[in-house]
Design a protein around this motif. Structure first.
Motif, mmCIF file in Angstrom:
data_model
loop_
_atom_site.group_PDB
_atom_site.id
_atom_site.type_symbol
_atom_site.label_atom_id
_atom_site.label_comp_id
_atom_site.label_asym_id
_atom_site.label_seq_id
_atom_site.Cartn_x
_atom_site.Cartn_y
_atom_site.Cartn_z
ATOM 1 N N SER A 62 -1.493 4.826 -0.562
ATOM 2 C CA SER A 62 -2.671 4.234 -1.017
ATOM 3 C C SER A 62 -3.969 4.388 -0.206
ATOM 4 N N CYS A 111 -4.746 15.027 -7.690
ATOM 5 C CA CYS A 111 -3.812 14.276 -7.659
ATOM 6 C C CYS A 111 -2.555 14.354 -6.735
ATOM 7 N N ASP A 130 -2.321 -2.470 -9.557
ATOM 8 C CA ASP A 130 -4.229 -2.854 -9.024
ATOM 9 C C ASP A 130 -4.385 -1.421 -10.670
ATOM 10 N N TYR A 161 -3.845 8.788 -4.175
ATOM 11 C CA TYR A 161 -2.643 8.215 -2.944
ATOM 12 C C TYR A 161 -2.554 9.909 -2.014
ATOM 13 N N ALA A 182 -4.158 1.347 -11.722
ATOM 14 C CA ALA A 182 -3.461 2.615 -11.017
ATOM 15 C C ALA A 182 -2.740 3.141 -12.529
ATOM 16 N N SER A 194 0.938 -1.037 -0.072
ATOM 17 C CA SER A 194 -0.426 0.509 0.110
ATOM 18 C C SER A 194 0.876 1.415 -0.002
ATOM 19 N N LEU A 239 4.110 3.324 -1.682
ATOM 20 C CA LEU A 239 5.277 4.405 -3.034
ATOM 21 C C LEU A 239 5.726 4.184 -2.162
#
Length: 291
Positions: free
Chosen positions: A286, A138, A200, A265, A202, A91, A93
């Motif tokens: 995430s 984002c 996933d 995120y 994304a 989960s 990055l």
């Protein structure tokens, strides 16, 4: 020394730094440095590496090799196995590089910050209006690599590289002094736009930005990755699958990576501008990750 005198001295030092690194013929200085840095004659090599270590905060203790053929060889050094811990949490990055965290936040009205009070258009950075719109709302993070840092960058998660586009540009220094004085600096320099998909589905984007002196960037996962400048700005399809922490490429001098996160995120709590990160440490969480 009074506060006013102290501030004046700092301002004079910043002006001198800016003059020396950005008012010289940047392209010529970069070409000359590129040639000198590759000289393998022992006296030249030892002197250039010695000067580099004198003026930059260099730590070679985690390098795979202990001897280098040239200054360039030291710039692009590999790490010894186990020198970095890659956070295994799916989960999370991780930071793709050793870096100092710069401007960060949320893409708003198509803009991101270069420094506080100075924004630039994301579309100008990636040269793609649709891609810029896809990152609206984002999170983003700017990662600055200093001249003495480890210069390779790595996959922030298990991912597939969808495409790469090289964008030709200038060789401005990307230090904080220049960022305060040169509008939309990242949009002027040579860079690559790397679009990737996580497991996933994304989508995220990495934009490594080259800088003055040796400049240039290389991508090991791409057949054209060692000759990006010859691709003419074409979008290159890829499909390379990389595990979290796998090497993606390297800079040939200190520079910057702009990380454009997938929707939802967020920056890891507690991280703030100026924080020092090592490759593999937590950078973004995430939507479903525990805070």
């Amino acid at each position: 020394m009074t506060l006013r005198e102290g501030l004046g001295r700092i301002g004079a030092q910043e002006d001198l730094n800016f003059l020396l690194t950005n008012r010289l013929p940047r392209r010529l200085a970069t070409q000359v440095m590129g040639k000198v840095s590759r000289i393998e004659q022992p006296l030249v090599r030892d002197a250039s590496i010695g000067l580099w270590r004198l003026f930059c905060d260099v730590d070679l203790s985690d390098a795979k090799e202990t001897r280098f053929r040239s200054l360039h060889d030291a710039f692009i050094r590999e790490l010894r196995p186990g020198a970095r811990r890659i956070d295994p949490d799916p989960s999370v990055l991780v930071s793709p590089s050793d870096a100092i965290l710069g401007a960060n936040g949320i893409v708003s009205a198509g803009q991101v910050l270069q420094v506080k009070g100075s924004a630039y258009r994301l579309a100008d950075l990636v040269q793609d209006e649709a891609l810029a719109r896809s990152h609206e709302g984002c999170a983003y993070a700017t990662l600055r690599l200093t001249a003495g840092m480890y210069h390779r960058f790595h996959a922030p998660a298990d991912l597939r590289v969808d495409s790469v586009r090289h964008l030709w540009g200038d060789t401005w220094n990307v230090n904080p002094i220049a960022l305060k004085r040169v509008e939309a600096l990242f949009c002027r320099n040579e860079r690559a736009v790397i679009r990737v998909s996580l497991t996933d589905g994304a989508a995220m984007t990495l934009v490594p930005v080259a800088a003055i002196l040796v400049a240039g960037l290389k991508l090991g996962f791409l057949p054209e990755g060692h000759a990006l400048r010859e691709t003419g700005g074409r979008t290159l399809p890829c499909g390379a699958a990389l595990a979290k922490g796998a090497e993606m490429g390297w800079f040939e001098h200190g520079s910057t990576i702009v990380v454009l996160a997938p929707p939802g995120y967020t920056l890891v709590p507690g991280l703030a501008e100026g924080a020092r990160l090592r490759m593999g440490e937590q950078l973004l969480l995430s939507p479903g990750a525990s805070r």
